[in-house]
Design an enzyme around this catalytic site. Structure first.
Site, PDB file in Angstrom:
ATOM      1  N   GLY A 181       0.839  -1.192   0.000  1.00 51.13           N
ATOM      2  CA  GLY A 181       0.000   0.000   0.000  1.00 51.13           C
ATOM      3  C   GLY A 181       0.871   1.237   0.000  1.00 51.13           C
ATOM      4  O   GLY A 181       1.977   1.237  -0.541  1.00 51.13           O
ATOM      5  N   THR A 225      -2.768  -6.739 -10.273  1.00 52.01           N
ATOM      6  CA  THR A 225      -2.866  -6.325 -11.677  1.00 52.01           C
ATOM      7  C   THR A 225      -2.385  -4.896 -11.905  1.00 52.01           C
ATOM      8  O   THR A 225      -1.915  -4.565 -12.984  1.00 52.01           O
ATOM      9  CB  THR A 225      -4.314  -6.445 -12.178  1.00 52.01           C
ATOM     10  OG1 THR A 225      -5.165  -5.627 -11.361  1.00 52.01           O
ATOM     11  CG2 THR A 225      -4.782  -7.895 -12.098  1.00 52.01           C
ATOM     12  N   ARG A 269       1.862  -4.772  12.136  1.00 55.57           N
ATOM     13  CA  ARG A 269       1.157  -5.194  13.345  1.00 55.57           C
ATOM     14  C   ARG A 269       1.952  -6.297  14.031  1.00 55.57           C
ATOM     15  O   ARG A 269       2.430  -7.235  13.385  1.00 55.57           O
ATOM     16  CB  ARG A 269      -0.252  -5.707  12.996  1.00 55.57           C
ATOM     17  CG  ARG A 269      -1.205  -4.606  12.559  1.00 55.57           C
ATOM     18  CD  ARG A 269      -1.517  -3.660  13.704  1.00 55.57           C
ATOM     19  NE  ARG A 269      -2.460  -2.608  13.329  1.00 55.57           N
ATOM     20  CZ  ARG A 269      -2.104  -1.407  12.906  1.00 55.57           C
ATOM     21  NH1 ARG A 269      -0.811  -1.113  12.779  1.00 55.57           N
ATOM     22  NH2 ARG A 269      -3.016  -0.503  12.610  1.00 55.57           N
ATOM     23  N   GLU A 311       2.699  -5.962  23.184  1.00 55.23           N
ATOM     24  CA  GLU A 311       3.321  -4.643  23.085  1.00 55.23           C
ATOM     25  C   GLU A 311       2.883  -3.787  24.270  1.00 55.23           C
ATOM     26  O   GLU A 311       1.678  -3.613  24.473  1.00 55.23           O
ATOM     27  CB  GLU A 311       2.917  -3.979  21.769  1.00 55.23           C
ATOM     28  CG  GLU A 311       3.620  -2.656  21.514  1.00 55.23           C
ATOM     29  CD  GLU A 311       3.283  -2.078  20.148  1.00 55.23           C
ATOM     30  OE1 GLU A 311       3.300  -2.824  19.154  1.00 55.23           O
ATOM     31  OE2 GLU A 311       2.988  -0.875  20.115  1.00 55.23           O
ATOM     32  N   HIS A 314       7.215   1.630  18.699  1.00 50.64           N
ATOM     33  CA  HIS A 314       6.081   1.984  17.849  1.00 50.64           C
ATOM     34  C   HIS A 314       6.167   3.444  17.389  1.00 50.64           C
ATOM     35  O   HIS A 314       5.227   4.223  17.544  1.00 50.64           O
ATOM     36  CB  HIS A 314       4.758   1.738  18.589  1.00 50.64           C
ATOM     37  CG  HIS A 314       3.624   1.421  17.671  1.00 50.64           C
ATOM     38  ND1 HIS A 314       2.628   0.536  17.999  1.00 50.64           N
ATOM     39  CD2 HIS A 314       3.329   1.868  16.428  1.00 50.64           C
ATOM     40  CE1 HIS A 314       1.748   0.459  17.001  1.00 50.64           C
ATOM     41  NE2 HIS A 314       2.161   1.263  16.035  1.00 50.64           N
ATOM     42  N   ILE A 315       7.311   3.791  16.814  1.00 49.97           N
ATOM     43  CA  ILE A 315       7.558   5.176  16.408  1.00 49.97           C
ATOM     44  C   ILE A 315       7.715   5.350  14.907  1.00 49.97           C
ATOM     45  O   ILE A 315       7.894   6.470  14.437  1.00 49.97           O
ATOM     46  CB  ILE A 315       8.839   5.729  17.085  1.00 49.97           C
ATOM     47  CG1 ILE A 315      10.049   4.857  16.703  1.00 49.97           C
ATOM     48  CG2 ILE A 315       8.658   5.802  18.600  1.00 49.97           C
ATOM     49  CD1 ILE A 315      11.385   5.459  17.108  1.00 49.97           C
TER      50      ILE A 315
END
Length: 297
Positions: free
Chosen positions: A128, A153, A211, A240, A259-260
């Protein structure tokens, strides 16, 4: 007068832009840390909210029609086991975090590959915005990039090949690095299990900024402890945060960050600019009855 409530610490310049996009609405800026009861009161007559209010406050509102998040992930509302309220559009801020997270990935991988990415192959699980931005940087520095997404595609110049998550298993033994930036879905939970970790090359490096529950933490720990993998970069973990005495904290071939990778407010002005732009655009689109950007529900 219809009301817009903002639960996010936007800078003054962004508050002004939000007010401009919400012309004709009463705009109220509140702290993100308010109690659920206080949030309920604030949303009792609000039509639009920007931020991440508590579920109870969203569900209790009879007037809310648009919830525009400042996060890319929507787990807070879509992975609760509860049905999101009908009549409320849920939109995220996907597209705001790609550049910063790509820089994080390349910088962290440099610790293991300080000389060059030239001639290396990277498997990017999640093609993404974040994965594509990461591939762009790696590709520019000579790496071959394999992207994983549902729709294979639509080609991207930075990806030498696209494949599905099912097909990705065949690539695990053929790549130098694996970059994980997939969202939390039933398909992705625990996907990188002991068996698939065992397929990876011994000199491979794993980076996870998607994740934590994508990876079997125990299997990864064992692989790193025994030298089965070259190293790992973990911005997200399961659980976490990791317990203070967790073995991963003691390994020299593991780089842990809190988590930065996709930090925004108070950390990255550019990211905050992009978040504000997405929020302003969707407020404008909502008021003009145009299709919303990044609509999840």
């Amino acid at each position: 007068m219809p009301k817009l409530v903002v639960f996010a610490p936007f800078a003054a310049r962004h508050r002004q832009l939000i007010e401009q996009s919400a012309a004709g609405l009463e705009t109220v800026f509140l702290s993100a840390g308010l109690s659920a009861e206080t949030q309920k009161a604030a949303l009792s007559d609000a039509e639009i909210v920007i931020g991440e209010p508590e579920w109870e406050a969203v569900a209790a509102s009879d007037t809310l029609r648009l919830l525009q998040m400042t996060w890319a992930g929507t787990d807070k509302y879509t992975r609760t086991g509860k049905t999101f309220p009908d009549g409320i559009a849920l939109c995220n801020a996907s597209g705001a975090f790609g550049p910063m997270m790509a820089e994080y990935a390349v910088r962290q991988l440099r610790a293991f590959y300080p000389n060059s990415f030239n001639g290396q192959t990277a498997l990017i699980l999640g093609a993404g915005d974040v994965g594509t931005r990461t591939a762009e940087q790696l590709h520019e520095q000579g790496a071959t990039c394999i992207g994983v997404r549902r729709n294979t595609t639509e080609k991207e110049p930075c990806f030498d090949r696209l494949c599905t998550l099912h097909e990705a298993e065949d690539w695990l033994c053929r790549v130098d690095s694996i970059v994980c930036c997939l969202p939390n879905t039933p398909e992705t939970v625990g996907w990188l299990n002991a068996y698939r970790i065992g397929l990876m090359r011994q000199d491979a490096v794993l980076l996870n900024m998607g994740r934590g529950n994508f990876i079997d933490t125990n299997a990864l720990t064992e692989a790193l402890q025994t030298g089965r993998l070259r190293g790992a970069v973990l911005d997200v973990t399961e659980p976490e945060p990791l317990p203070e005495d967790h073995p991963l904290r003691q390994l020299s071939n593991v780089r842990l960050t809190p988590h930065i990778a996709g930090a925004s407010f108070g950390v990255s002005d550019d990211t905050e600019d992009r978040i504000a732009a997405i929020c302003c655009e969707n407020v404008r689109r909502y008021l003009q009855k145009e299709p919303l950007r990044n609509r999840v529900l």
